[in-house]
Design an enzyme around this catalytic site. Structure first.
Site, PDB file in Angstrom:
ATOM      1  N   HIS A 198       0.829  -1.204   0.000  1.00  0.00           N
ATOM      2  CA  HIS A 198       0.000   0.000   0.000  1.00  0.00           C
ATOM      3  C   HIS A 198       0.867   1.259   0.000  1.00  0.00           C
ATOM      4  CE1 HIS A 198      -3.683   2.298   1.294  1.00  0.00           C
ATOM      5  NE2 HIS A 198      -2.752   3.090   1.787  1.00  0.00           N
ATOM      6  N   GLU A 199       1.782   1.319   0.940  1.00  0.00           N
ATOM      7  CA  GLU A 199       2.604   2.528   1.067  1.00  0.00           C
ATOM      8  C   GLU A 199       3.541   2.680  -0.137  1.00  0.00           C
ATOM      9  OE1 GLU A 199       1.513   4.504   3.159  1.00  0.00           O
ATOM     10  OE2 GLU A 199       0.475   3.186   4.556  1.00  0.00           O
ATOM     11  N   HIS A 244       1.765   4.576  -2.732  1.00  0.00           N
ATOM     12  CA  HIS A 244       1.873   6.029  -2.495  1.00  0.00           C
ATOM     13  C   HIS A 244       3.231   6.552  -2.957  1.00  0.00           C
ATOM     14  CE1 HIS A 244      -1.822   6.848  -0.366  1.00  0.00           C
ATOM     15  NE2 HIS A 244      -1.601   5.930   0.566  1.00  0.00           N
ATOM     16  N   GLU A 257      -4.678   7.726  -2.890  1.00  0.00           N
ATOM     17  CA  GLU A 257      -5.191   6.484  -2.328  1.00  0.00           C
ATOM     18  C   GLU A 257      -5.542   5.501  -3.439  1.00  0.00           C
ATOM     19  OE1 GLU A 257      -4.700   6.504   0.772  1.00  0.00           O
ATOM     20  OE2 GLU A 257      -5.539   4.530   1.239  1.00  0.00           O
TER      21      GLU A 257
END
Lengths: 508, 508
Positions: free
Chosen positions: B270-271, B274, B300
């Site tokens: 997830h990160e 980003h 997101e």
């Protein structure tokens, strides 16, 4: 409370915030920032340096500071306010003569220089770093010249101006005397000891010391010496160092080598000494201009007091050596505490300052001191550095570095623009002996060490040094604490006694 | 080049430097700063926020921006300058109505709030945090009211004003429609799947997963997904997050639990999503006002695209699952890749948003969205939060949190003052499905995954989204990329297809 002081305080608050942010950026660059980011982050550093400069040095501040410094106003200030006003005037004296755009360009340059230096060191190639270093030196000369012109003393040496930033009150003249004393008294003594020691130097076993275990032991050791983890952080970097955002956020870094146990242990004690100083600053002056250690020399006196005078003594290790043995049972089970103490105090002229023994340490500083003076006065240029460096090592330590990496490229300081900083290392070392001499008279310091109770030692130093921050200068603190200003003879005497004792009693 | 633009650029440079320093301070607070330092460091944050504010919003800037925005001047600007001028006017619109002293007090408050929240969460006691949170909410209401008064639209809801900061162009009205669609289409579908799944949910073996091994695997995985370690840093914090000083210094943090392997794995993917966005920003706009991801929702969409759409697919794991098995041989040797995929896609309504499965995730956001709206409009106060929270969880997810720690205290966002931020999580999730739908038409995305070649995927996203930073807004990017503005139906369709497939084909 002075209304006028209240009017300039917001400038200080902003300036100190910018300075703290710069401190964090620097810490971060050394401990974690990604390598490719430095070029861009240098711009952030340049801008924030400018915020600091604009906030601390401007017409409104200068006008009001002059008023506050006038006899009538000054006497109405609290003693903390008085100290801040004095310090602020100093800061202005240092910064004002330097054009703002040049200052910003300089800070951006040094923000990038660390990476270039690291690359040069890694490649063992001075030429990678020398153009950048020449730029830094040019700025240093130019800035010192601006300040000289702005000052009253036309005869002052450029190098004196740099010294002021780190060691107010200690001039080239005083340092020349100090280093002369070292040359005259210590160099022959060292030669004698080296001759004796070379036959019977005892080293810790050549072995691998697991880095994770070193990390754990050093963390524990920092706490044992007094590091407060609720107000401090340990990190890792190429070169151990200490810094602080304020007295509730103090940071020290270490570096671990699998084949060298001593390096990390004595680095952590050293840096913890610095940290104790900043932890001990009084909350009343936190984040003010005087809320930091008074000088580099006094700071270094604390780190080296803990590292050497305490940290290399048998009494210090008596309660904790078994813990070290338990951490490295295979490597140390046959090493008695006597052997260990002998090993960590062995005398061996080497190439690397940070790995130097206590006895030869000042000679490393001497090399840098003389080199920096020549550089500032244009007797030499950056391109000449490796040659001059190696010649001086040969002259004072009897050895010549085998590479630039282990020679002129070993320290990060010049890449940070820290010229005039090295003398503080020797000065601090000498101060620590003067302080120790005083403490021996005051308290049963050896008993404390033996019983593993380091608190009274820290408390005494806090009471007499730490709490004041920059409210008192080095000589004022020394005078109040020991009854006299700086006196190098305690240092000479301490070394002679210690090493005569070690190399007579510890025959193997 | 516009002379007028050149005149205001130094303000932006200073402002962006202050912002970057604030980013670093925030990163540092979450990953390493000592707990007792926060109170003092909050002052630094307050001062630097002020530097940002003074630099970005002042009469000189405002006057010159108005001129630059006039038709004649505007057309002479480069397209980047035009985007900066527009964005700058937005920033002013957001910040100007807020009195500087209140803004500074607010930033100091939120700088301290993180620690208070953490303490409350640790103690599982909402009352420890609620006074602080009430202060934050009061500021939020007050600031939104100032901005409402300064704006032209008198009928705008306060909550709309907060949304503007994170999701320009997406109003309460639009979000109401979006969440209505979710309630209408997804809630019944979820209930059906949950009923089916509850009988045959497959979990990874309950076991201990060594944290050091997790750390290593996750570092490798970040690199596999595309994290560039020369421009980025991994850290650890209570709550995984991502941030960036600029596109050459991008940071993501993770959190490891010994009894939970999935948490760290999907957090790191997830990160990294980003991070890829920020790495991909064009250098021409680095450290300018438009040199960051265009909105929270678009950000997101990238993190959740990588985490869920790609990261929970069998094709993604096919080339790398054996590596995970080798890392945890005892725990995973009997877990086939089919089992693994089933486990990481199991549906189970839970209390914790960040641990939620892809299907029920938006319902967690729905709870927060509705709660925030009530809070802003004073339908409820902070003291009512635990009750409202628990009721809404019961209503939408059919469960009631067993504690505040696992309920209203679970997220750090409100402590950071981030109200109006949560909807972006659901919005981004829906956007990711729209983007995925487009990519399926453009490229053999599944083949790429299967062959372990993630580069073309990243490159396509960089070309169509990342490089632009804030030069284009969410709907502009979507329109150019997919041919239409935001459309939630792809999301509904994606979920229905995926979970119908999973819960039909994977009977156990």
């Amino acid at each position: 409370m002075s209304t006028l002081f209240d009017e300039i305080k917001p400038y200080m608050d902003k300036g100190m915030a910018a300075k703290a942010a710069l401190t964090l950026l620097e810490w971060d660059q050394e401990t974690s920032a990604p390598p490719m980011g430095a070029e861009w982050t240098a711009k952030i550093i340049g801008e924030l340096s400018n915020v600091y400069l604009e906030s601390m040095v401007n017409d409104d501040v200068k006008k009001k500071l002059e008023k506050l410094h006038s006899e009538k106003e000054f006497s109405q200030l609290s003693s903390i306010e008085q100290a801040i006003v004095k310090e602020w005037k100093n800061v202005i004296k240092q910064l004002e003569p330097i054009p703002q755009n040049e200052y910003q360009a300089y800070t951006e340059l040094v923000a990038k220089a660390g990476n270039i230096w690291a690359k040069a060191k890694e490649k063992n190639d001075f030429s990678v770093f020398s153009p950048c270093l020449q730029e830094i030196v040019d700025y240093k000369r130019k800035f010192a010249t601006y300040r000289k012109k702005a000052g009253k003393d036309r005869k002052i040496e450029l190098y004196d101006i740099l010294l002021e930033d780190y060691e107010p009150g200690f001039t080239t003249k005083k340092l020349d005397e100090f280093f002369e004393q070292i040359k005259k008294e210590l160099v022959p003594f060292i030669q004698k000891i080296v001759k004796k020691s070379s036959k019977k130097n005892y080293c810790l076993p050549k072995a691998k010391y697991d880095i994770e275990k070193q990390r754990e032991f050093c963390k524990w050791l920092a706490g044992y010496v007094g590091f407060d983890f609720s107000k401090g952080v340990l990190g890792e970097s190429e070169h151990p160092f200490s810094t602080n955002l304020h007295n509730h956020d103090v940071r020290i870094s270490n570096h671990f080598y699998e084949d060298n146990l001593e390096s990390a242990i004595f680095s952590i004690i050293h840096e913890t000494g610095h940290a104790l100083y900043e932890f001990g600053i009084d909350n009343e002056i936190t984040m003010t201009l005087v809320g930091f250690g008074t000088s580099m020399g006094m700071h270094e006196s604390q780190s080296r007091f803990y590292e050497n005078i305490i940290g290399r003594s048998e009494k210090f290790w008596k309660p904790i050596y078994s813990k070290l043995q338990e951490t490295f049972p295979e490597q140390l089970e046959n090493v008695s505490i006597k052997d260990f103490i002998h090993a960590i105090n062995r005398v061996e002229p080497g190439m690397i300052r940070t790995e130097a023994d206590e006895l030869t340490y000042s000679l490393h500083v001497l090399v840098r001191y003389e080199t920096e003076k020549m550089l500032l006065s244009k007797k030499i240029e950056v391109k000449d550095l490796p040659k001059v460096w190696n010649e001086k090592y040969q002259e004072y330590l009897g050895i010549s570095p085998d590479s630039d990496k282990n020679g002129v490229l070993q320290d990060v300081h010049w890449a940070c623009g820290d010229f005039g900083y090295f003398p503080s290392y020797a000065l601090g070392t000498a101060i620590s002996a003067q302080i120790y001499n005083n403490m021996l008279e005051i308290m049963p310091i050896e008993e404390y060490l033996e019983s593993g109770n380091l608190l009274p030692i820290r408390d005494y130093l806090k009471e007499h040094i730490y709490q004041y921050g920059k409210r008192k200068n080095t000589n004022e603190l020394l005078k109040e604490m020991t009854g006299e200003e700086f006196n190098a003879s305690y240092y000479i005497q301490y070394l002679k006694e210690k090493y005569t004792r070690l190399y007579d009693s510890n025959e193997k």
